[in-house]
Enzyme design. Structure first.
Site, PDB file in Angstrom:
ATOM      1  N   ASN A   1      32.875  35.670  50.597  1.00  0.00           N
ATOM      2  CA  ASN A   1      34.535  35.399  50.947  1.00  0.00           C
ATOM      3  C   ASN A   1      34.993  36.644  51.540  1.00  0.00           C
ATOM      4  O   ASN A   1      34.360  37.728  51.588  1.00  0.00           O
ATOM      5  CB  ASN A   1      35.044  34.944  49.639  1.00  0.00           C
ATOM      6  CG  ASN A   1      34.882  35.847  48.508  1.00  0.00           C
ATOM      7  OD1 ASN A   1      35.169  36.857  48.473  1.00  0.00           O
ATOM      8  ND2 ASN A   1      34.105  35.437  47.495  1.00  0.00           N
TER       9      ASN A   1
ATOM     10  N   ASP B   1      31.449  30.407  43.949  1.00  0.00           N
ATOM     11  CA  ASP B   1      31.312  29.379  42.637  1.00  0.00           C
ATOM     12  C   ASP B   1      30.089  28.596  42.905  1.00  0.00           C
ATOM     13  O   ASP B   1      29.762  28.079  41.995  1.00  0.00           O
ATOM     14  CB  ASP B   1      32.338  28.386  42.885  1.00  0.00           C
ATOM     15  CG  ASP B   1      33.741  28.908  42.337  1.00  0.00           C
ATOM     16  OD1 ASP B   1      33.958  29.446  41.228  1.00  0.00           O
ATOM     17  OD2 ASP B   1      35.031  28.747  42.965  1.00  0.00           O
TER      18      ASP B   1
ATOM     19  N   LYS C   1      13.404  33.720  57.671  1.00  0.00           N
ATOM     20  CA  LYS C   1      14.381  33.199  58.283  1.00  0.00           C
ATOM     21  C   LYS C   1      14.281  31.665  58.678  1.00  0.00           C
ATOM     22  O   LYS C   1      13.377  31.236  59.229  1.00  0.00           O
ATOM     23  CB  LYS C   1      14.880  33.966  59.646  1.00  0.00           C
ATOM     24  CG  LYS C   1      15.857  33.735  60.308  1.00  0.00           C
ATOM     25  CD  LYS C   1      16.009  34.568  61.598  1.00  0.00           C
ATOM     26  CE  LYS C   1      16.998  34.090  62.673  1.00  0.00           C
ATOM     27  NZ  LYS C   1      17.025  34.902  63.703  1.00  0.00           N
TER      28      LYS C   1
ATOM     29  N   PHE D   1      41.866  36.330  37.065  1.00  0.00           N
ATOM     30  CA  PHE D   1      43.047  36.315  38.300  1.00  0.00           C
ATOM     31  C   PHE D   1      42.773  34.736  38.621  1.00  0.00           C
ATOM     32  O   PHE D   1      41.415  34.161  38.677  1.00  0.00           O
ATOM     33  CB  PHE D   1      42.406  37.178  39.442  1.00  0.00           C
ATOM     34  CG  PHE D   1      42.996  38.415  39.431  1.00  0.00           C
ATOM     35  CD1 PHE D   1      42.795  39.340  38.652  1.00  0.00           C
ATOM     36  CD2 PHE D   1      44.161  38.851  40.461  1.00  0.00           C
ATOM     37  CE1 PHE D   1      43.666  40.612  38.692  1.00  0.00           C
ATOM     38  CE2 PHE D   1      44.945  39.759  40.737  1.00  0.00           C
ATOM     39  CZ  PHE D   1      44.786  41.060  39.845  1.00  0.00           C
TER      40      PHE D   1
ATOM     41  N   LYS E   1      43.606  27.101  34.455  1.00  0.00           N
ATOM     42  CA  LYS E   1      42.608  28.213  34.432  1.00  0.00           C
ATOM     43  C   LYS E   1      42.865  29.140  33.240  1.00  0.00           C
ATOM     44  O   LYS E   1      41.925  29.295  32.556  1.00  0.00           O
ATOM     45  CB  LYS E   1      42.471  29.006  35.675  1.00  0.00           C
ATOM     46  CG  LYS E   1      41.828  28.545  36.568  1.00  0.00           C
ATOM     47  CD  LYS E   1      41.774  29.508  37.897  1.00  0.00           C
ATOM     48  CE  LYS E   1      41.201  28.512  39.044  1.00  0.00           C
ATOM     49  NZ  LYS E   1      41.314  28.932  40.507  1.00  0.00           N
TER      50      LYS E   1
ATOM     51  N   LYS F   1      39.955  28.681  30.136  1.00  0.00           N
ATOM     52  CA  LYS F   1      38.915  29.598  30.226  1.00  0.00           C
ATOM     53  C   LYS F   1      39.074  30.640  28.869  1.00  0.00           C
ATOM     54  O   LYS F   1      38.589  31.697  28.713  1.00  0.00           O
ATOM     55  CB  LYS F   1      38.864  30.601  31.443  1.00  0.00           C
ATOM     56  CG  LYS F   1      38.413  29.973  32.678  1.00  0.00           C
ATOM     57  CD  LYS F   1      38.287  30.735  33.904  1.00  0.00           C
ATOM     58  CE  LYS F   1      38.176  29.707  35.177  1.00  0.00           C
ATOM     59  NZ  LYS F   1      36.651  30.162  35.783  1.00  0.00           N
TER      60      LYS F   1
HETATM   61  O1  PMT Z   1      39.617  42.173  46.953  1.00  0.00           O
HETATM   62  P1  PMT Z   1      41.151  42.057  47.632  1.00  0.00           P
HETATM   63  O2  PMT Z   1      40.745  41.769  49.131  1.00  0.00           O
HETATM   64  O3  PMT Z   1      41.950  43.211  47.454  1.00  0.00           O
HETATM   65  O4  PMT Z   1      41.776  40.530  47.360  1.00  0.00           O
HETATM   66  C1  PMT Z   1      42.162  40.476  45.968  1.00  0.00           C
HETATM   67  C2  PMT Z   1      42.001  38.970  45.413  1.00  0.00           C
HETATM   68  C3  PMT Z   1      42.662  37.965  46.365  1.00  0.00           C
HETATM   69  C4  PMT Z   1      40.477  38.601  45.576  1.00  0.00           C
HETATM   70  C5  PMT Z   1      42.398  38.826  43.973  1.00  0.00           C
HETATM   71  O5  PMT Z   1      43.568  38.968  43.950  1.00  0.00           O
HETATM   72  C6  PMT Z   1      42.049  37.519  43.425  1.00  0.00           C
HETATM   73  O6  PMT Z   1      42.798  36.723  43.344  1.00  0.00           O
HETATM   74  N1  PMT Z   1      40.754  37.367  42.680  1.00  0.00           N
HETATM   75  C7  PMT Z   1      40.331  36.263  42.113  1.00  0.00           C
HETATM   76  C8  PMT Z   1      39.520  35.572  43.088  1.00  0.00           C
HETATM   77  C9  PMT Z   1      38.872  34.215  42.490  1.00  0.00           C
HETATM   78  O7  PMT Z   1      37.736  34.008  42.481  1.00  0.00           O
HETATM   79  O8  PMT Z   1      39.568  33.287  42.119  1.00  0.00           O
HETATM   80  P2  PMT Z   1      39.142  31.845  41.421  1.00  0.00           P
HETATM   81  O9  PMT Z   1      40.458  31.233  41.140  1.00  0.00           O
HETATM   82  O10 PMT Z   1      38.340  31.312  42.080  1.00  0.00           O
HETATM   83  O11 PMT Z   1      38.699  32.265  40.095  1.00  0.00           O
HETATM   84  C10 PMT Z   1      39.384  32.433  38.670  1.00  0.00           C
HETATM   85  C11 PMT Z   1      38.732  33.567  37.986  1.00  0.00           C
HETATM   86  O12 PMT Z   1      37.522  33.121  37.524  1.00  0.00           O
HETATM   87  C12 PMT Z   1      38.771  34.926  38.569  1.00  0.00           C
HETATM   88  O13 PMT Z   1      39.158  35.950  37.591  1.00  0.00           O
HETATM   89  C13 PMT Z   1      37.279  35.001  38.993  1.00  0.00           C
HETATM   90  O14 PMT Z   1      36.955  36.492  38.831  1.00  0.00           O
HETATM   91  C14 PMT Z   1      36.612  34.196  37.675  1.00  0.00           C
HETATM   92  N2  PMT Z   1      35.096  33.574  38.131  1.00  0.00           N
HETATM   93  C15 PMT Z   1      35.276  32.687  39.169  1.00  0.00           C
HETATM   94  C16 PMT Z   1      33.955  32.045  39.438  1.00  0.00           C
HETATM   95  C17 PMT Z   1      32.741  32.336  38.805  1.00  0.00           C
HETATM   96  N3  PMT Z   1      31.585  32.009  38.701  1.00  0.00           N
HETATM   97  N4  PMT Z   1      32.868  33.405  37.713  1.00  0.00           N
HETATM   98  C18 PMT Z   1      34.324  34.099  37.470  1.00  0.00           C
HETATM   99  O15 PMT Z   1      34.520  34.771  36.612  1.00  0.00           O
END
Ligand code: PMT
Length: 399
Positions: free
Chosen positions: A209, A278, A288, A322, A336, A340
């Site tokens: 991403n 995810d 390949k 986040f 979330k 969580k």
């Molecule tokens: O890195 P930058 O370019 O500075 O950008 C910052 C950012 C946009 C990445 C950051 O501010 C941000 O939003 N981070 C969270 C990205 C994310 O994966 O969001 P989500 O809504 O998909 O996931 C929710 C939370 O679950 C997040 O804290 C993530 O770390 C966590 N997660 C998600 C999927 C997974 N398999 N395991 C997780 O722990």
């Protein structure tokens, strides 16, 4: 901030020992009281008299040259110091410290001290990349030693590469910043994840991403400035590895999960800024994948939900997630937060180009389990990070 600080400067035997003279001078000018210990090899490059003249203190070179019969010199110096700096630190010296070897005044005093120790390595680029040196540095880092990374450039041996002792002005700046830390989180350990994850499909392709790591690295810096011991787990980014924290590089979600779990029980606060994939390909192909005409599809499976697992396993940790959303930001974010089992969540709109992924700025809402909501208007990611750390601190304070 260095005024009145008691500093032991250890100088080991490398050509960069001459830079330690300028370092002593800069520290003395900043008002620090500097005592210098030189290894025998260091005296081949520069003389003790030079350090004595600049520091206005006697210089130590021999464990058995006891200058004051009332004390044991190496124990006395170890107890006297507020902190140690070893500059330059040769590969040999780093190896000795990492293995508890104390054969001279410097290594003996280092073994006896309990104050923070900054190590500034300087050596040939190939020595710096040698697995033994890397292992030794990792070991020291895990014991809390702080490294002042060498720079890139022309080396005395004729090579161009990493291994140049950091410039004295930079070292003083860095150490000054460290001692200037707000000590609110002095006893806190903070785990931060940053950057994207990369899920391989075949030897040349992967799913990822747009995360740059900027937000997470800014949070790591702010948490350090608050006095915390920081553990930063980062996916692949182009950012420089920050100094004076524990750094772990991972590639995919599973590796991030394993590293997070290994550290989770020893930390007090977790901030999960990383953009974790995810989904990942069910099968990583050894060769390949050859292109064919017509559509192509890949079977994907869910990665482990790291944050969800932490929420289930947390006992004393304050857990901050986040949420990267493109619509219904508050509604999805709140979901979330609850599902969580988080203490707080930081919501940001990643549909915008000026904030969120890869931008230098962000704009967020900090939402807590206790029901409070705090909108932080657009600002640099460092400013946002400073405000978030403050808000987390206030929330923890509410108990
Ligand atoms: O890195 P930058 O370019 O500075 O950008 C910052 C950012 C946009 C990445 C950051 O501010 C941000 O939003 N981070 C969270 C990205 C994310 O994966 O969001 P989500 O809504 O998909 O996931 C929710 C939370 O679950 C997040 O804290 C993530 O770390 C966590 N997660 C998600 C999927 C997974 N398999 N395991 C997780 O722990």
């Amino acid at each position: 901030m260095l005024k009145g600080k008691k500093i032991v400067l250890g100088v080991s035997g490398g050509i960069a020992a001459y830079k330690a003279i300028a370092l002593t001078s800069k520290l003395a000018q900043a008002g620090a009281d500097v005592r210098v210990i030189m290894t025998e090899n260091a005296t081949e490059f520069v003389t003790p008299l030079t350090f004595q003249a600049i520091s206005r203190n006697p210089v130590y070179t021999d464990t058995f040259d006891e200058k004051d019969p009332n004390v044991i010199a190496h124990i006395d110096l170890a107890d006297w110091a507020d902190f140690f700096i070893v500059a330059p630190a040769t590969a040999n010296l780093i190896g000795k410290i990492a293995n508890g070897i104390a054969t001279d005044m410097l290594t003996t005093t280092l073994l006896a001290t309990q104050v923070p120790i900054y190590i500034a390595p300087a050596m040939n680029v190939h020595m710096y990349q040698h697995p033994a040196v890397i292992e030794n540095m990792k070991k020291l880092e895990s014991w809390g030693y702080r490294f002042i990374e060498p720079g890139d450039g022309y080396l005395a041996c004729g090579y161009i590469g990493r291994g140049r002792l950091e410039e004295p002005e930079k070292m003083v700046e860095l150490i000054d910043m460290e001692t200037n830390r707000t000590i609110k989180w002095k006893n806190k350990k903070v785990l931060i994840t940053a950057g994207p994850t990369r899920e391989a499909l075949d030897p040349v392709r992967y799913f990822t991403n747009y995360s740059s790591g900027k937000m997470g690295y800014a949070l790591a810096q702010s948490a350090m400035e608050y006095g915390a011991e920081v553990y930063l787990i980062s996916g692949p980014t182009n950012l420089a590895i920050p100094q004076n924290l524990h750094f772990y590089r991972i590639t995919n979600a599973q590796e991030m999960y394993e590293q997070v779990m290994q550290l989770f029980h020893q930390v007090d606060i977790v901030i999960k800024t990383a953009a974790v994939a995810d989904y990942r390909p069910v099968k990583i192909m050894d060769q390949k994948i050859k292109k064919k005409t017509g559509p192509f599809s890949v079977d994907m499976e869910r990665t482990v939900d790291i944050l969800g697992s932490l929420g289930q396993n947390k006992n004393r940790q304050f857990l901050v997630g986040f949420a990267a959303e493109t619509e219904n930001i508050k509604q999805y974010g709140k979901k979330k937060l609850d599902s969580k089992n988080l203490d707080a969540i930081v919501l940001n709109d990643v549909s915008r180009n000026d904030i969120g992924f890869d931008a230098d700025h962000n704009e967020v809402i900090f939402m807590t389990k206790s029901g409070s909501e705090h909108a932080i208007p657009q600002a640099s990611k460092k400013d946002i990070a400073d405000q978030l750390i403050k808000l987390i601190d206030e929330e923890i304070g509410k108990g």
